[in-house]
Design an enzyme around this catalytic site. Sequence first.
Site, mmCIF file in Angstrom:
data_model
loop_
_atom_site.group_PDB
_atom_site.id
_atom_site.type_symbol
_atom_site.label_atom_id
_atom_site.label_comp_id
_atom_site.label_asym_id
_atom_site.label_seq_id
_atom_site.Cartn_x
_atom_site.Cartn_y
_atom_site.Cartn_z
ATOM 1 N N LYS A 227 -26.059 -7.231 -7.598
ATOM 2 C CA LYS A 227 -25.106 -7.244 -8.697
ATOM 3 C C LYS A 227 -24.432 -8.603 -8.757
ATOM 4 C CE LYS A 227 -21.810 -4.094 -10.725
ATOM 5 N NZ LYS A 227 -20.532 -3.472 -10.419
ATOM 6 N N HIS B 53 -21.763 -9.351 -10.921
ATOM 7 C CA HIS B 53 -20.380 -9.312 -11.395
ATOM 8 C C HIS B 53 -19.662 -8.146 -10.718
ATOM 9 C CE1 HIS B 53 -22.613 -6.454 -13.817
ATOM 10 N NE2 HIS B 53 -21.488 -5.807 -13.957
#
Length: 221
Positions: free
Chosen positions: A107, A109
Site C-alpha cells: 500500500k 498511502h
Amino acid sequence: MATTLQPYQRDFIAFAIEQGVLKFGEFTLKSGRVSPYFFNAGLFQTGRALAKLGRFYAQAIVDSGLRTDVLFGPAYKGIPLAAVTAAALADHHDRDMPYAFNRKEAKTHGEGGNIVGAPLAGDILIIDDVITAGTAICEVMSLIEQSGARAGGVIIALDRQERGQGEQSAIQEVQAQYGMPVVSIVTLEQVLTYLEEHAGGEMLAYADAVRAYRDQYGIAG
Ligand code: OMP
C-alpha cells in the site's frame, strides 16, 4: 496401523466430507502428483460452515498446547481462517488472541505497510489450510522474518503426510528447517482410519485408493 481419533477430529472429517471440502476422485496437485483425494478449504463457504471451521481450528490449537502470541493468516486463503479462529478462541476458550494478515499488494498511502491487524510481535502462529510440498509456507516465513517477528508454529487443517523433496514429509522438513512445530486438525492417517470405520460401499473403495497413494508418496511410518 490404526490411529486414534478424538471426537472433534471425527466430526471434522465428517463435516469436511459433507461440505464437499474433502473429495475423493482423481486430482492433479500443485506438485504434479495425481491424488485420489483433495481438500479444498475454499468450499467452506457459508457463515455457519466458517464458524464451525473456526471452532475446529481453535480446538486443535488448544489441544496442541502451542503457546503463541499472534495468529497470522497469509493472504488470501489464510485471512478468513485467522479471523474465524481468533473469534472461536475468544468465544469458546476464553483466549483473546491478537490476529493479523498481510495484503499481497504493497500500500502506498494511508497507514502503509502490508500487515493488517495486530502488530507482528513475539511468537507468530501461522494458520493455513494444507501443506503439501511446503512452497506456500516458505513465502510466509520470509514475510514474518522481514517484519522482525518469529514464527512459533503452524496450524493447518489437514496434514497430507506426503514426502517432500526427500524421505521426510514436507511438514517434517518445514519443522526441521525452521525449528517450529506444525500441527493439524487431522492427518491423512486419521482420514484413513475414519474411512475404514465407515467402510461401506464407496468409502471402502476410497480407503483402498488413498492407501495405495500413501504407499507410493507417503512418509515411512
Ligand atoms: P504447497 O505450497 O505445495 O505446500 O501446497 C499447498 C497448496 O496446495 C494449498 O494451499 C492448495 O493450493 C493446494 N492443495 C490443496 O488445497 N489441497 C490438497 O489436498 C492438495 C493441494 C495441493 O495441490 O497439493
